[in-house]
Design a protein around this motif. Structure first.
Motif, PDB file in Angstrom:
ATOM      1  N   HIS A   1       0.802  -1.234   0.000  1.00  0.00           N
ATOM      2  CA  HIS A   1       0.000   0.000   0.000  1.00  0.00           C
ATOM      3  C   HIS A   1       0.834   1.283   0.000  1.00  0.00           C
ATOM      4  O   HIS A   1       0.290   2.377   0.150  1.00  0.00           O
ATOM      5  CB  HIS A   1      -0.991   0.015   1.165  1.00  0.00           C
ATOM      6  N   ARG A   2       2.142   1.161  -0.116  1.00  0.00           N
ATOM      7  CA  ARG A   2       2.992   2.352  -0.158  1.00  0.00           C
ATOM      8  C   ARG A   2       4.134   2.077  -1.142  1.00  0.00           C
ATOM      9  O   ARG A   2       4.601   0.943  -1.238  1.00  0.00           O
ATOM     10  CB  ARG A   2       3.602   2.646   1.214  1.00  0.00           C
TER      11      ARG A   2
ATOM     12  N   ASP B   1      -1.963   3.936   0.553  1.00  0.00           N
ATOM     13  CA  ASP B   1      -2.145   4.461   1.892  1.00  0.00           C
ATOM     14  C   ASP B   1      -1.271   5.684   2.141  1.00  0.00           C
ATOM     15  O   ASP B   1      -1.249   6.219   3.237  1.00  0.00           O
ATOM     16  CB  ASP B   1      -1.824   3.358   2.917  1.00  0.00           C
ATOM     17  N   ALA B   2      -0.543   6.102   1.118  1.00  0.00           N
ATOM     18  CA  ALA B   2       0.282   7.315   1.216  1.00  0.00           C
ATOM     19  C   ALA B   2       0.613   7.723  -0.211  1.00  0.00           C
ATOM     20  O   ALA B   2       0.599   6.885  -1.123  1.00  0.00           O
ATOM     21  CB  ALA B   2       1.554   7.035   2.000  1.00  0.00           C
TER      22      ALA B   2
ATOM     23  N   ASN C   1       9.299   8.895   5.270  1.00  0.00           N
ATOM     24  CA  ASN C   1       8.217   9.860   5.054  1.00  0.00           C
ATOM     25  C   ASN C   1       6.944   9.179   4.583  1.00  0.00           C
ATOM     26  O   ASN C   1       5.846   9.540   5.006  1.00  0.00           O
ATOM     27  CB  ASN C   1       8.640  10.906   4.017  1.00  0.00           C
ATOM     28  N   VAL C   2       7.104   8.222   3.714  1.00  0.00           N
ATOM     29  CA  VAL C   2       5.928   7.548   3.158  1.00  0.00           C
ATOM     30  C   VAL C   2       5.258   6.666   4.209  1.00  0.00           C
ATOM     31  O   VAL C   2       4.040   6.565   4.271  1.00  0.00           O
ATOM     32  CB  VAL C   2       6.350   6.718   1.929  1.00  0.00           C
ATOM     33  N   VAL C   3       6.074   6.051   5.023  1.00  0.00           N
ATOM     34  CA  VAL C   3       5.515   5.153   6.031  1.00  0.00           C
ATOM     35  C   VAL C   3       4.880   5.955   7.164  1.00  0.00           C
ATOM     36  O   VAL C   3       3.894   5.526   7.756  1.00  0.00           O
ATOM     37  CB  VAL C   3       6.607   4.201   6.563  1.00  0.00           C
ATOM     38  N   GLY C   4       5.395   7.139   7.446  1.00  0.00           N
ATOM     39  CA  GLY C   4       4.833   7.950   8.523  1.00  0.00           C
ATOM     40  C   GLY C   4       4.900   7.199   9.838  1.00  0.00           C
ATOM     41  O   GLY C   4       5.912   6.593  10.169  1.00  0.00           O
ATOM     42  N   GLY C   5       3.821   7.209  10.572  1.00  0.00           N
ATOM     43  CA  GLY C   5       3.796   6.500  11.860  1.00  0.00           C
ATOM     44  C   GLY C   5       3.311   5.081  11.734  1.00  0.00           C
ATOM     45  O   GLY C   5       2.880   4.484  12.695  1.00  0.00           O
ATOM     46  N   ASN C   6       3.376   4.540  10.502  1.00  0.00           N
ATOM     47  CA  ASN C   6       2.750   3.238  10.278  1.00  0.00           C
ATOM     48  C   ASN C   6       3.752   2.133   9.969  1.00  0.00           C
ATOM     49  O   ASN C   6       3.437   1.170   9.294  1.00  0.00           O
ATOM     50  CB  ASN C   6       1.757   3.333   9.119  1.00  0.00           C
TER      51      ASN C   6
END
Lengths: 448, 83, 330
Positions: free
Chosen positions: C257-258, C288-289, C324-329
């Protein structure tokens, strides 16, 4: 400082008209004083106040119709005399408010609202649109207080995020939220730029299962605790959240003597070969379905502000899944079904629910739902209604109790049937009749 | 039916009822209900499964004897198929 | 199962050329300095002695001429491998490649195909400054009628050439010059490989890192470091830029998803832009991003070492984009 609100004077009242104020600013009021006359669709009523203090200001003029819950007046209570309405006056820049990003400036043709200069300054500070404020000053001019009250009325709204811009939501998260019925405004984003990701949506879908067991008491009985969360929890979580937010539940319970039903069942099962035997659950379901047919106020949907009774009883059955999670598929037209057939449907439904092979129509067609938590040792169920249904019937465990009947004391197997019902669709009287019907039907099991 | 056959029959039926369970760890004298997350519907299906595999008619009064693995084995070894 | 040998991309490629020459007498190599000198990057060192000047042919310094000669030889039944020293010199033969090699099949109504293989070095990072550091494989991937291969592993340096020679149409192989010295294990019996599929080099769940050619080792290193930060990246080697293996790309995005694309080309109009577009077209609702990419800075590539490093995709910039793409995930 307290607000005096437009009260709900009946289950179906959504708005009322202030016909006459019986007090004026500066008047002292005591708890129980009649302060205003209100006209509803049905009647004119005198409304009493529950706060003692001094009427500081009347917010709604005579003749105006406002929704239930609208502040009608501000009362300076004894505890907090003359305290100013709590507003973020100390903060410098105007806080971001829901109405702030008006797409376009008011059209130049629109008449400039009459307002005092301080009201205009305050409106700018608080981001209040003067066109939406009702003036109570001279000749209907908007005063500073009017502006502050308007801002206050808005305050309970969910805090806008990202300075009122469109929510940042990933396509996948948006899709997932749609599938699970989750309101994205309730989700905190953890993705790039604070965007909402699929993981964030899933975390919101989870908390009911996690948080409910820690509630001090009350309607959380239904939630199995300490079990791994299954995929099925997400939609249930959103639905239950909506139910508790939107539906004014009331709860009733009744103890039912199960001796006749269980004796009859034992005799009946002796006649039946192993695969055709009937569980007590099926009796409870049948009695519930028949009672729902007789008391239609608990059977149907509350949609678009109105109750729509259902001609057939599609009996939702709460089924716990082996690995955790809950589904409530329906047995269609259960009240018209012979007991043996109902038992077969139940068996089939449980098997398919646990194998994950339910049909969409079964998931959405229930008109009333039953949950049987007796096997978990529960005595009484305070259910949470599945929207848009209007009632949830709960059964606890069968226990032996002392039971007086016709002047004789005996020990009987007893079960507690409970009803959680939507007060918008029915009242306690009809709810009680429904439970009494369930109890009565269970005394004549041969007719079920 | 001997004890080994009885055990094998019981475990085979249980495997269809509680597919997620590790039946090799099943204790002899503890009720299924306390070991396997079984409700009355599961138990009825268990009885039906045993009936279908053995042909034994199990009256409701005998259900309590079938609530543990040891109980089931004893019951099935002692029972005679109907007819 | 035979054992593995330690080798380099250069040796693997030389082995591939040798195998092709041995297997098919129609195969010959030509280009600037490929014979006496052994190739600008020493790829063909020793092959002149082994196969003689008829099949290892030095050419004049005229790309248009010898690429055109290669096209003619291919049309007449031979299987030429034309080596262009670097991608920037290929521009001198661009008319031959774009207007002849890529179109003759079409212009002749299907009568003449051009089974030509053109190899060239590509990429920066060797302090060769703005005129010898291009990564124009994405540009070439724009052209219908040719295939564009970008080996990034020893297996592909060893295996892509033969499959390319078997192809009835022109195939361009872009060899990132930094990879020639890349060492690694190669199976003793390594041979031809498929050239139609991207390959998942590392399975992961947090995001997909799409990469090719010279960026593959950097991407794999970034993946190792990301893993130590609790992120589980998937690394997909695109391998072939034309035709793109869209199915494998979309399949990976559907699982993670990213996506981050690592592309040594300049970003505007790049192959990374094309991949992003396909992800939007075919898996928008899986995302998702926003899809991110790491490209070369849009400047003529600097000569100074630290400036050149700053301009090219690096392990650190790949990690940063992924975080950056993953963020807090994660």
């Amino acid at each position: 400082m307290a607000e005096f609100l437009m009260p709900s004077l009946g289950a179906d009242m959504t708005e009322g008209t202030v016909t006459r104020w019986l007090v004026q600013p500066g008047d002292h009021v005591d708890r129980g004083d009649i302060v205003v006359e209100v006209e509803t669709d049905k009647a004119d009523m005198e409304v009493e106040i529950f706060e003692a203090g001094t009427i500081e200001q009347l917010l709604v003029p005579q003749g105006e119709k406002v929704p239930v819950g609208t502040p009608l007046a501000i009362v300076a209570t004894a505890a907090a005399p003359a305290a100013r309405v709590a507003l973020p006056e100390t903060s410098g820049p105007a806080p971001p408010l829901a109405e702030a990003p008006k797409p376009a400036a008011p059209s130049p043709a629109a008449p400039r609202p009459r307002a005092t200069p301080t009201a205009r300054i305050r409106a700018r500070e608080l981001g209040v649109d003067l066109a939406a404020v009702h003036g109570t000053g001279v000749a209907g001019a908007i005063t500073r207080q009017d502006v502050e009250h308007a801002a206050l009325r808005r305050a309970p709204e969910p805090a806008p995020r990202a300075e009122g811009r469109r929510l940042l939501v990933s396509p996948r998260a948006r899709l997932l939220a749609g599938e699970r019925g989750i309101d994205l405004a309730t989700v905190t984003g953890s993705g790039p730029g604070g965007s909402i990701t699929a993981g964030d949506v899933e975390r919101v879908a989870a908390p009911t299962a996690v948080a409910a067991p820690s509630l001090p008491s009350g309607p959380a009985v239904e939630v199995p605790s300490g079990r791994p969360r299954a995929a099925g929890r997400g939609p249930i979580a959103a639905l239950m959240e909506r139910s508790n937010r939107e539906i004014p539940h009331y709860y009733l319970g009744i103890e039912v003597d199960m001796s006749r039903a269980l004796d009859w069942l034992k005799a009946e099962n002796r006649k039946r070969p192993v695969p055709d035997r009937i569980l007590a659950s099926a009796l409870l379901l049948k009695a519930t379905a028949l009672a729902a047919h007789e008391v239609p106020e608990v059977n149907g949907y509350f949609i678009d502000g109105g109750f729509q009774p259902s001609a057939t009883v599609n009996l939702g059955v709460a089924i716990s899944l082996r690995q955790g999670g809950l589904v409530a598929p329906a047995i269609l037209d259960a009240s018209a079904m012979p007991l043996g057939e109902l038992m077969r449907r139940l068996q089939d439904l449980v098997a398919r629910a646990r194998a994950g092979r339910l049909r969409a129509s079964e998931m959405s067609s229930g008109t009333i739902t039953v949950t049987n938590l007796g096997e978990q040792g529960v005595d009484f169920v305070y259910g949470v209604i599945y929207p848009p249904q209007v009632a949830l019937v709960g059964f606890g465990k069968v226990t032996e109790r002392p039971w007086a009947e016709a002047g004789m004391l005996g020990v009987r197997p007893v079960i507690t049937a409970s009803l959680a019902a939507d007060h918008r669709a029915s009242d306690g009287h009809r709810g009680g009749q429904f439970l009494a019907t369930v109890a009565k039907l269970l005394q004549e099991p041969e007719h079920l | 039916m001997n004890a080994d056959e009885a055990r094998a029959t019981v475990l085979a039926v249980l495997a269809t009822i509680a597919p997620e369970a590790n039946l090799s760890e099943l204790e002899l004298d503890v009720e299924f209900r306390d070991q396997l997350d079984i409700d009355s519907m599961d138990f009825l299906n268990f009885i039906i499964g045993v009936h279908e595999r053995t042909g034994i008619d199990i009256p409701e009064e005998d259900y309590p004897a079938l609530e543990t693995l040891a109980g089931c084995i004893n019951y099935l070894v002692a029972a005679r198929p109907a007819g | 199962m035979s054992g593995a040998v330690k080798t380099t991309c250069r040796e693997a490629l030389r082995a591939a050329i040798r195998e092709a020459m041995q297997r098919d007498s129609r195969v010959f190599l030509m280009g600037e300095d490929v014979g006496e000198y052994g190739g600008c990057f020493a790829v063909s060192k020793g092959l002149l002695d082994e196969f003689g000047p008829e099949r290892i042919r030095d050419t004049p310094l005229s790309e248009s001429v010898f690429v055109g000669a290669g096209i003619g030889a291919a049309m007449n039944g031979l299987r030429p491998i034309v080596e262009v020293m670097t991608v920037n010199f290929s521009l001198l033969a661009l008319d031959q490649i774009l207007n002849n090699a890529a179109t003759i099949l079409h212009m002749s109504g299907g009568q003449f195909n051009v089974p030509l293989v053109i190899r060239m070095a590509t990429g920066g990072g060797r302090q060769l400054a703005a005129q010898h550091s291009h990564s124009l494989e994405g540009w070439y991937a724009h052209i219908p009628g040719i295939k564009v291969l970008t080996p990034g592993t020893i297996e592909d340096f060893r295996g892509m050439l033969w499959t390319a020679l078997e192809d009835p149409d022109p195939v361009l192989i872009f060899e990132n010059a930094l990879l020639y010295n890349l060492e690694g294990e190669l199976a003793e019996d390594a041979g031809p490989v498929d050239i139609s599929k991207a390959r998942v080099l590392r399975s992961g769940t947090s995001l997909s890192l799409f990469s090719y050619g010279g960026s593959i080792p950097k991407t794999l290193e970034a993946a190792v470091q990301l893993e130590s930060r609790g992120i589980d990246p998937e690394v997909v080697d695109l391998r072939t830029l034309r035709p793109l293996d869209t199915a494998t790309i979309i399949d990976s995005v559907r699982r993670t998803h990213r996506a981050v694309i690592v592309d040594e080309g300049w970003r505007s109009g790049s192959i990374s832009a094309e991949i992003m577009a396909r992800i939007m077209e075919e898996s928008f609702y899986e995302l998702d991003a926003p899809v991110a990419r790491v490209c070369t800075a849009e400047v003529p590539l600097p000569y100074a070492k630290q400036m050149e490093d700053a301009a090219l995709p690096r392990v650190e910039t790949i990690i940063e984009a992924a975080m950056n793409v993953v963020g807090g995930n994660g």
